[in-house]
Design an enzyme around this catalytic site. Structure first.
Site, mmCIF file in Angstrom:
data_model
loop_
_atom_site.group_PDB
_atom_site.id
_atom_site.type_symbol
_atom_site.label_atom_id
_atom_site.label_comp_id
_atom_site.label_asym_id
_atom_site.label_seq_id
_atom_site.Cartn_x
_atom_site.Cartn_y
_atom_site.Cartn_z
ATOM 1 N N HIS A 73 -5.762 2.823 1.218
ATOM 2 C CA HIS A 73 -4.990 3.977 1.693
ATOM 3 C C HIS A 73 -5.647 4.707 2.867
ATOM 4 O O HIS A 73 -4.984 5.030 3.853
ATOM 5 C CB HIS A 73 -4.782 4.995 0.564
ATOM 6 C CG HIS A 73 -4.214 4.419 -0.695
ATOM 7 N ND1 HIS A 73 -3.259 3.446 -0.691
ATOM 8 C CD2 HIS A 73 -4.460 4.689 -2.005
ATOM 9 C CE1 HIS A 73 -2.939 3.137 -1.941
ATOM 10 N NE2 HIS A 73 -3.655 3.875 -2.754
ATOM 11 N N ASP A 80 0.905 -1.137 0.000
ATOM 12 C CA ASP A 80 0.000 0.000 0.000
ATOM 13 C C ASP A 80 0.947 1.189 0.000
ATOM 14 O O ASP A 80 1.594 1.468 1.015
ATOM 15 C CB ASP A 80 -0.866 0.005 1.270
ATOM 16 C CG ASP A 80 -1.844 1.160 1.261
ATOM 17 O OD1 ASP A 80 -1.424 2.285 0.933
ATOM 18 O OD2 ASP A 80 -3.027 0.953 1.571
ATOM 19 N N HIS A 81 1.086 1.857 -1.138
ATOM 20 C CA HIS A 81 2.198 2.817 -1.233
ATOM 21 C C HIS A 81 2.042 3.986 -0.255
ATOM 22 O O HIS A 81 3.009 4.671 0.044
ATOM 23 C CB HIS A 81 2.423 3.283 -2.670
ATOM 24 C CG HIS A 81 1.467 4.330 -3.162
ATOM 25 N ND1 HIS A 81 0.201 4.047 -3.572
ATOM 26 C CD2 HIS A 81 1.595 5.664 -3.289
ATOM 27 C CE1 HIS A 81 -0.397 5.165 -3.941
ATOM 28 N NE2 HIS A 81 0.408 6.166 -3.788
#
Ligand code: BG6
Length: 479
Positions: A242, A179-180
């Site tokens: 996010h 999950d950047h």
């Protein structure tokens, strides 16, 4: 650091070009890669090693933090890269890959430590992991890991199915789900900010905090991703992953820094305690056209290429979450995210209780705010009340720290460095993925059954008015 092979599926794709190769090169420049390593690019195109290396060099010039540095360094880096063209749906391809990887390992004297990075369409996740197992690519004398991009499933059922397949080939400790947002420097800084500052630790609870607001707004529209976005909307694209991760990273209370196990456990504990009242506390929006000049118009979502003209897909979500644990009892966590809004901004605003507003001298005192700026700036600011030197009146002032002038590594650099070290702290555990799907599935159902009205908002605006009314209802405003 042990030597390793980094096997990148989707090596000619956009993510590889913009993020993965530049991140690997930055790590190389900062001496954060093992002295001996190999990157094997896997793609559909027919390319020689040299052609592939030339493409990667171009991407380093365009996207790397070290883009202006010596060309020789880039050449030295890409010499560790090789390329193989494969049809990933064919079982035989993986034998060819196995032979290729083994050959490079033996030529470069690299131990059998292998990272498989799946930067490919999600429908290939299970095909690739199954074949890694079947082809014995995953039978190493060293360690093996798999890095998987989002989306992890389309709903709870498909996520479980996918997880079962992936876990046939890799154990949970070997699976690094990206999950950047968890790689963003200020998100990673949250844990330190709270655990390394006694003053923040002492006020990080319902006793002092009145509400938390998490914003991830974008100016871009759906662009060329309509086919994907029509199936996901903001709820699956941003909220399931996010936004929930940002909520957990804000709410988690660590007494010590850097304890991967504890951080993950705490986050899972929090996820289990989150509640959302779909029909009361979710605002769903979609952008509509905006006339800019006489005949120039910014398209609405329904006019975008590839979008159904009657689409009810959500491009904006605002919601109120409550975390049912004593520490956060009664503190609303508001989230909002959307496309085609007036500015690109990702931030966490912590609003403190304002007990002074009832006193005559300080009734104009604004609430204290701690703001974690995540994008486009990286920084922290604190809003306090001060006395104006001329008028003697109260005025709000801001104490500001901006990290943006420093050379800050990108999210992918942090995440790749962690995966190479084997540190899963900032990757998503299966339990988090599963709980997140469980949490948002009722919302998705209510959207499908039109139980939550779709609010149109003009492209370039701050979002639907209903999103403002809804926080006002709780006595707050968006900051
Ligand atoms: C991605 C979403 O995960 O995150 C995109 O799929 C979104 O739709 C992007 O634009 C936002 O990321 P960032 O880092 O630009 O805030």
């Amino acid at each position: 650091m042990e030597s390793m092979s980094f096997i990148l599926f989707g090596a000619t794709g956009d993510l590889a070009k913009r993020k993965i190769f530049p991140a690997l090169f930055n790590l190389y420049m900062d001496k954060k890669l093992p002295a001996s390593f190999s990157v094997v690019g896997v793609g559909k195109e027919s390319l020689s090693n040299e052609e592939f290396q030339a493409i990667v060099i171009d991407s380093l010039y365009e996207f790397s933090r070290h883009s202006t540095d010596d060309k020789l360094q880039k050449i030295a880096f890409v010499q560790q890269l090789s390329y193989i063209r494969l049809d990933l749906y064919k079982e035989g391809s993986y034998q060819a890959l196995f032979t290729h990887v083994e050959r490079v390992e033996s030529e470069k004297n690299i131990q059998e430590n292998r990272i498989f990075y799946l930067s490919v369409a999600p429908e290939l996740f299970d095909v690739i992991t199954t074949n890694i197992k079947k082809s014995r690519l995953g039978e190493t004398t060293g360690w093996k890991r798999v890095i998987i991009e989002k989306p992890f499933g389309h709903d709870l059922q498909s996520a479980r199915k996918l997880n079962n397949v992936v876990q046939q080939a890799f154990s949970e400790e070997e699976i690094f789900r990206i999950d950047h947002y968890l790689g963003k420097p200020m998100v990673q800084n949250l844990e330190t900010l709270i655990s390394a500052n006694p003053i923040l630790q002492s006020i990080w609870s319902k006793d002092m905090i009145s509400n938390v607001q998490i914003t991830a707004n974008e100016t871009v529209g759906v662009g060329s991703r309509a086919a994907y976005y029509e199936q996901t909307g903001a709820i699956r694209d941003m909220v399931q992953n996010h936004m929930l991760q940002l909520v957990m990273m804000t709410a988690v209370r660590m007494s010590e820094r850097g304890q991967a196990e504890t951080l993950r456990k705490e986050k899972i504990h929090l996820m289990k305690s989150i509640q959302i009242d779909t029909q009361m506390d979710v605002v769903r929006g979609q952008y509509s056209p905006l006339a800019v000049y006489e005949d120039s118009v910014i398209k609405g979502y329904r006019e975008e290429i590839g979008v159904d003209p009657f689409s009810t897909t959500d491009t904006f979500i605002a919601a109120r979450l409550s975390i049912q644990i004593p520490l956060w009892q009664g503190v609303p966590f508001f989230i909002r995210t959307g496309k085609r809004l007036n500015k690109k901004e990702t931030k966490i605003v912590v609003e403190f209780k304002n007990s002074l507003s009832s006193s005559e001298n300080t009734k104009d005192a604004e609430p204290n705010l701690l703001i974690i700026h995540i994008n486009p700036d990286d920084g922290v600011s604190l809003k306090l009340n001060s006395k104006h030197p001329l008028t003697g009146e109260l005025e709000p002032i801001k104490i500001n720290f901006s990290a943006s002038h420093r050379e800050i590594p990108e999210a992918y650099e942090y995440l790749l460095a962690d995966a190479i070290k084997g540190d899963p702290s900032y990757f998503t555990h299966w339990d988090e993925v599963e709980l997140a799907w469980q949490l948002i599935e009722p919302i998705i159902k209510d959207f499908e059954n039109n139980q939550v009205p779709l609010r149109l908002y003009q492209a370039g605006s701050t979002g639907p008015e209903a999103a403002n009314q809804f926080v006002n209802k709780y006595g707050f405003q968006w900051w």
